[in-house]
Design a protein around this motif. Structure first.
Motif, PDB file in Angstrom:
ATOM      1  N   GLY A 108       5.116   4.209   1.041  1.00  0.00           N
ATOM      2  CA  GLY A 108       4.491   2.900   1.084  1.00  0.00           C
ATOM      3  C   GLY A 108       5.384   1.538   1.082  1.00  0.00           C
ATOM      4  O   GLY A 108       6.861   1.817   1.003  1.00  0.00           O
TER       5      GLY A 108
ATOM      6  N   SER B 143       0.936  -1.203   0.117  1.00  0.00           N
ATOM      7  CA  SER B 143       0.088  -0.011  -0.049  1.00  0.00           C
ATOM      8  C   SER B 143       0.739   1.265  -0.012  1.00  0.00           C
ATOM      9  O   SER B 143       2.049   1.164   0.396  1.00  0.00           O
ATOM     10  CB  SER B 143      -1.028   0.000   1.295  1.00  0.00           C
ATOM     11  OG  SER B 143      -0.248   0.176   2.416  1.00  0.00           O
TER      12      SER B 143
ATOM     13  N   ALA C 275       0.239   1.618   4.970  1.00  0.00           N
ATOM     14  CA  ALA C 275       0.776   2.922   4.638  1.00  0.00           C
ATOM     15  C   ALA C 275       1.293   3.994   5.710  1.00  0.00           C
ATOM     16  O   ALA C 275       2.182   4.624   5.462  1.00  0.00           O
ATOM     17  CB  ALA C 275      -0.263   3.368   3.548  1.00  0.00           C
TER      18      ALA C 275
END
Length: 172
Positions: A44, A10, A57
């Motif tokens: 990320g 992510s 994230a």
């Protein structure tokens, strides 16, 4: 088709309110990294076992640029993007709530940090479209230039998706 399952990852589309308007936080990856060295990316990385895309994230943004997870109000996610390198990347959109936040890049992962005005992403000529062929398949690609930075690949594709969502231009 991938020979193995995509690796979940992510990224954080961190929105910052600045005097010039809303900006997104981007990084230039360190030149010595194994994956995507020197490329422009959103903070990320890979998800740890049992970790949500938002948690990953936020963790990665903290590790890479010093952004405290409590300083981000998560708004939601965009559709995941399957990259040519085998990652299934979920973009997480969040607003940085600390107006005094100043990024501090970790030199082990990040060569530089910069802010991209959202206005450039939304401008009709901001993201350019190109095509290339891989394994006999014609693929669409996006690119955006800002200062000395060339934003392309998965990062530009995520910015294009973000643009389509904001302008309600998507296929659905």
């Amino acid at each position: 088709m991938l020979a193995r399952p995509a690796r979940p990852a992510s990224v954080l589309l961190a929105l910052l309110e600045r005097p010039v308007g809303l900006c997104l936080l981007l990084t230039e990856r360190a030149a010595h990294l194994k994956d995507h060295a020197g490329q422009i990316s959103l903070p990320g990385g890979r998800l740890a076992p049992g970790e949500t895309p938002a948690a990953a994230a936020l963790r990665e943004a903290h590790e890479e640029v010093g952004l405290l997870p409590d300083s981000v109000s998560v708004l939601g996610t965009l559709d995941s993007l399957l990259t040519g390198t085998g990652f299934a990347v979920t973009p997480v959109v969040g607003v940085v709530t600390d107006p005094k936040f100043v990024p501090v890049p970790d030199p082990r992962e990040v060569a530089a940090v910069f802010e991209l005005p959202v206005e450039l992403v939304l401008h009709p000529t901001g993201l350019t479209v190109g095509y290339f062929e891989r394994h006999g398949v014609r693929l669409k690609t996006y690119e955006l230039h800002h200062d000395r930075f060339r934003i392309w690949g998965a990062t530009a594709a995520i910015l294009q998706d973000f643009r389509e969502v904001l302008l309600d231009e998507g296929p659905n």
